[in-house]
Structures are given as C-alpha cells and as structure tokens.
Design an enzyme around this catalytic site. Structure first.
Site, PDB file in Angstrom:
ATOM      1  N   TYR A 229      -0.823   7.094   2.816  1.00 39.67           N
ATOM      2  CA  TYR A 229      -1.871   7.165   1.777  1.00 39.67           C
ATOM      3  C   TYR A 229      -3.006   6.181   2.022  1.00 39.67           C
ATOM      4  CZ  TYR A 229       1.185   3.450  -0.036  1.00 39.67           C
ATOM      5  OH  TYR A 229       1.970   2.335  -0.156  1.00 39.67           O
ATOM      6  N   LYS A 230      -2.915   5.396   3.103  1.00 40.88           N
ATOM      7  CA  LYS A 230      -3.987   4.450   3.421  1.00 40.88           C
ATOM      8  C   LYS A 230      -4.990   5.153   4.340  1.00 40.88           C
ATOM      9  CE  LYS A 230      -1.095   0.580   2.177  1.00 40.88           C
ATOM     10  NZ  LYS A 230      -0.124  -0.443   2.545  1.00 40.88           N
ATOM     11  N   ARG A 378     -10.734  -7.974   0.049  1.00 45.55           N
ATOM     12  CA  ARG A 378     -10.636  -7.213   1.303  1.00 45.55           C
ATOM     13  C   ARG A 378     -11.707  -6.138   1.287  1.00 45.55           C
ATOM     14  NH1 ARG A 378      -4.451  -5.255   1.962  1.00 45.55           N
ATOM     15  NH2 ARG A 378      -5.135  -4.017   0.183  1.00 45.55           N
TER      16      ARG A 378
HETATM   17  C1  LIG Z   1       1.015  -0.734   1.777  1.00 42.03           C
HETATM   18  C2  LIG Z   1       2.142  -1.378   2.489  1.00 42.03           C
HETATM   19  C3  LIG Z   1       3.472  -1.056   2.164  1.00 42.03           C
HETATM   20  C4  LIG Z   1       3.749  -0.137   1.005  1.00 42.03           C
HETATM   21  O1  LIG Z   1       5.046   0.321   0.915  1.00 42.03           O
HETATM   22  P1  LIG Z   1       5.373   1.476  -0.149  1.00 42.03           P
HETATM   23  O2  LIG Z   1       6.797   1.693  -0.032  1.00 42.03           O
HETATM   24  O3  LIG Z   1       4.510   2.643   0.216  1.00 42.03           O
HETATM   25  O4  LIG Z   1       4.956   0.989  -1.509  1.00 42.03           O
HETATM   26  C5  LIG Z   1       4.486  -1.632   2.915  1.00 42.03           C
HETATM   27  N1  LIG Z   1       4.216  -2.490   3.939  1.00 42.03           N
HETATM   28  C6  LIG Z   1       2.926  -2.818   4.245  1.00 42.03           C
HETATM   29  C7  LIG Z   1       2.654  -3.763   5.375  1.00 42.03           C
HETATM   30  C8  LIG Z   1       1.870  -2.288   3.524  1.00 42.03           C
HETATM   31  O5  LIG Z   1       0.623  -2.619   3.821  1.00 42.03           O
END
Ligand SMILES: *Cc1c(COP(=O)(O)O)cnc(C)c1O
Length: 406
Positions: A229-230, A378
């Site tokens: 989702y990023k 950020r």
């Molecule tokens: C965004 C992010 C997550 C998110 O984990 P979810 O299980 O999707 O909430 C985990 N690790 C890193 C390094 C992140 O940047």
C-alpha cells in the site's frame, strides 16, 4: 525562491515519466501529496476496475471465479511483484496477510531451522512491528535479540553487521530503506556479511519496493517481506508479499499452518502436510478484492521500468534537498536524511521542534506530508505520482508555516 519553482518546472518538462502523473485520480483540494510512501494514491481507473470486479468476477461468476482465477492469484501476483520490482524469478514470492504477520511467519521459520544458534540480530531503530515480532519470536523460542544501534541518519552499515554477527546468529533482520531517515542499506554486502557468519538474512522492503531496483535472487537474499500500500499503491490494508528463496522452500516451516498452505488444499485430510513450494507461506483464504488496485501500479512501473522510477526518485529527492538548503536550513530546520543521493531511498526527512503543529496546519491547507515522532517531517516522493513542482511547493509551504509561527 521563484528560481526553485522555475527549476522544478524545467525538471518536470524534461521528465520522461511525466505522462504517468495523469494516471492517478484527482484529489480535490490537495496541492501537494507528500505521503505516497505511507499510502500511495489510487490510479484513475482503479474505481472502475473494482466496480467491474464486483459486477462480473464476483457478481456473475460467483464461486466459479475461485477456480477460474482467484486460487492462483497470491502466487501470480507474487511472481509479478518479483519480476517487476524484486529481481526474483517466479515461484518465490507470494501475496498474503499483512507485513507484520509475514514477518512473524518468516522469522519463526528461520529461527526454527537454526540448529544450535540462539540470537536474532535486529536494529534498535527498525520499524516497531519488526522489533516487536523479533522480541516475540525470541521469547517464544528462548532466543535473545541482539540490537544494532547505527547512526540514525546514515543507517546500518556492513561494519555494524559484521561486528554483531557470530556463530550464535540465527537470523539478521533489517529494513532496506530506513522508515525514518530514508537511509538505503547495502543489501548485497550486508547479506554477504550475514552469510559469512552462517546466518539467514531477512529484508523488510516496505520503504523500498517499487522505488529502488533490487536483485534478491542474484544477491543471495534468503527471505524478504514488504507492503503493497506504499509505493505499490494497493490501497489501505492491501496484503503484503513475502519472498522465500527457492532452496529454503520445503526446508523451512512457517508456524500458521492453515489449510491454504497444505500440500493438497481440498484433500481435507486428517493431518497437516505442508505444500513443498511457496504456497506453504499462505494460511487462510486470501483477500482477493484487496489485490486489485496494486495490479495497475505494477503495470505502470513495468512500463516506466524500475530503473526509470529510481532515476526520477533521485531527481525528486535531490530537488527536495536543494530546496531544503535554500529555504529551510536558514530557519534552523535539520536534514535527517543522507545528503548523498545514492545512500537515500525515496523520501527525505527534515526536523524542527515545531513540526507537529506545522504538519497540522499544512494538512488543513492541502499540503500533505507525514509527521514522525518526535519532530520529523517525511517528504515522501512517490516517483510516478509526484511532480517536481509539487515537491518544491511542499517545501516552500513548510517554510511559510514555520515563518507564520515565529
Ligand atoms: C509500513 C511498514 C510496516 C507495516 O506493517 P503492516 O503489517 O502493514 O502494518 C512494517 N515494516 C516497515 C518497515 C514499514 O515501513
């Protein structure tokens, strides 16, 4: 400062990927979206694709769609992520669960295979979920956690890892791009250092997948996880992906052994036998609807090529640093990301004691960066959806918001 905006306009005019900016849905009232590293924007045609899915694939094909297309989707989409962004040959990447859950599954699998080894090496500044999972897995298995404490701006180096690993190390688990500073770790060299000590290496790719080219197969990476989702624009809560090198499949056992990971899903047999391939990382029924949006983004990245995306990312972050130097450094704002472009991922982080309030005021005027405790902003610059003008507009808005407060 008009010269900054002029420079941005020139860079946009010369940007070979500028046509892709139009592929993203309009967000009325948003002047600069600088949070594509936290939640990527939807593509313009995502709404229609989701509607068509509901009308046709689900609405009229009904349960027949499982056989026709959905059963294979976690593997097919994993292969596509592997091919377009990870440098991974097919059969080693799967889409499932959340990043947190996949981290647990892989860490637990790695530690379960570590004969006589007793330590998990992780960074003290890693994302909370990664650290919490390491603590949980260590507690569950009687291992201990070894904490790396690298420079907060420049991130983990090969030397940091070499100093921490030994014949006690079962697993080294690190982020490729630091979620706070944006520091880019040297994946091939650090992976080699872990292997020298006989440990397995796991990478969290949440802040690098879709923006940094990588070669997981060629670099010998054992396992990796990442968000969709990023920079893959899969939408809020879209499932994560896991990479498990082919030679480990069938040897490592993940702990959440649901029916989707069984050798024969529909045998409904009396006891569990794991699938011998990447499917053994699944647990239960996959979230099919949440796998739709990222497919369009993968198509776009493939067209642009991941190298093209990285080139634009470097151009955006270079401009952000230049705008910081001219507009923000004089106001006492600190640069919390590496200055050397090659040592950065896709975002640039800046610090100032007023940033919590500044972020609130920026959001109310349609400038959307992301605040990170204790006092960082950020600037997340998602290359296909962010322009140079948007980047400079955001930095100048930060300057104006600080000025208004003093
Ligand atoms: C965004 C992010 C997550 C998110 O984990 P979810 O299980 O999707 O909430 C985990 N690790 C890193 C390094 C992140 O940047």
């Amino acid at each position: 400062m008009t010269d900054l905006l002029d420079a941005a306009r020139d860079l946009d005019a010369a940007d070979p990927l500028r046509a892709h900016l139009d592929a993203f849905a309009d967000a009325p009232g948003v002047i600069a979206y600088l949070d594509g590293n936290s939640l990527g924007r939807p593509l313009r045609d995502t709404a229609e694709k989701v509607a068509a899915f509901i009308r046709h694939d689900w609405g009229t094909r009904l349960i027949r769609s499982w056989d026709e297309q959905w059963m294979a989707l976690p593997m097919e989409l994993g292969d596509r992520i592997g091919a377009v962004t990870l440098g991974a040959a097919s059969g080693q990447t799967i889409v499932a669960d959340s990043t947190s859950v996949l981290i647990y599954k892989l860490m637990r699998a790695a530690v379960g295979a570590a004969q006589g080894r007793t330590e998990i090496v992780i960074e003290a500044g890693n994302f909370p979920t990664d650290r919490f999972m390491a603590e949980g897995v260590a507690a569950e298995t009687g291992m201990s956690v070894v904490w790396l404490e690298p420079d907060p701006v420049h991130g983990v180096t090969v030397a940091d890892v070499e100093a921490a690993v030994s014949d006690r190390t079962a697993l080294v688990s690190l982020s490729h791009v630091d979620y706070r500073s944006g520091a880019l770790a040297d994946m091939p060299a650090i992976t080699d250092a872990a292997h020298e000590a006989g440990a397995l290496m796991m990478w969290d790719l949440c802040h690098s997948v879709g923006v940094i080219p990588m070669q997981l197969d060629a670099w010998g990476v054992d396992m990796a996880v990442g968000c969709t989702y990023k920079y893959l624009n899969g939408g809020p809560g879209s499932p994560a992906f896991a990479y498990l090198r082919r030679e480990h499949q069938g040897l490592l056992r993940q702990p959440i052994q649901g029916w989707w990971s069984a050798a024969d899903i529909f045998a409904m047999g009396p006891s569990y036998e794991p699938a011998g391939d990447i499917r053994q990382l699944l647990s239960g029924t996959p979230p099919v609807m949440s796998m739709l949006a990222m497919q369009g983004m993968l198509d776009l990245i493939e067209q642009a090529t991941i190298e093209g995306v990285r080139a634009k990312s470097l151009s955006l972050t270079d401009l952000a640093v230049r705008a910081y130097d001219e507009a923000l450094a004089p106001l006492g704002v600190r640069l919390l990301s590496p200055r050397d472009a090659g040592a950065r991922g896709g975002h640039v982080t800046i610090g100032h004691p007023d940033f919590r309030e500044v972020t609130q005021s920026l959001w109310s005027e349609g400038i959307i960066p992301d605040f990170r405790f204790p006092d960082g902003i950020r600037l997340g610059l998602s290359p296909l959806s962010t322009s140079h003008v948007e980047t400079v507009t955001g930095v100048l808005a930060v300057r104006d918001a600080i000025a208004r407060r003093s």
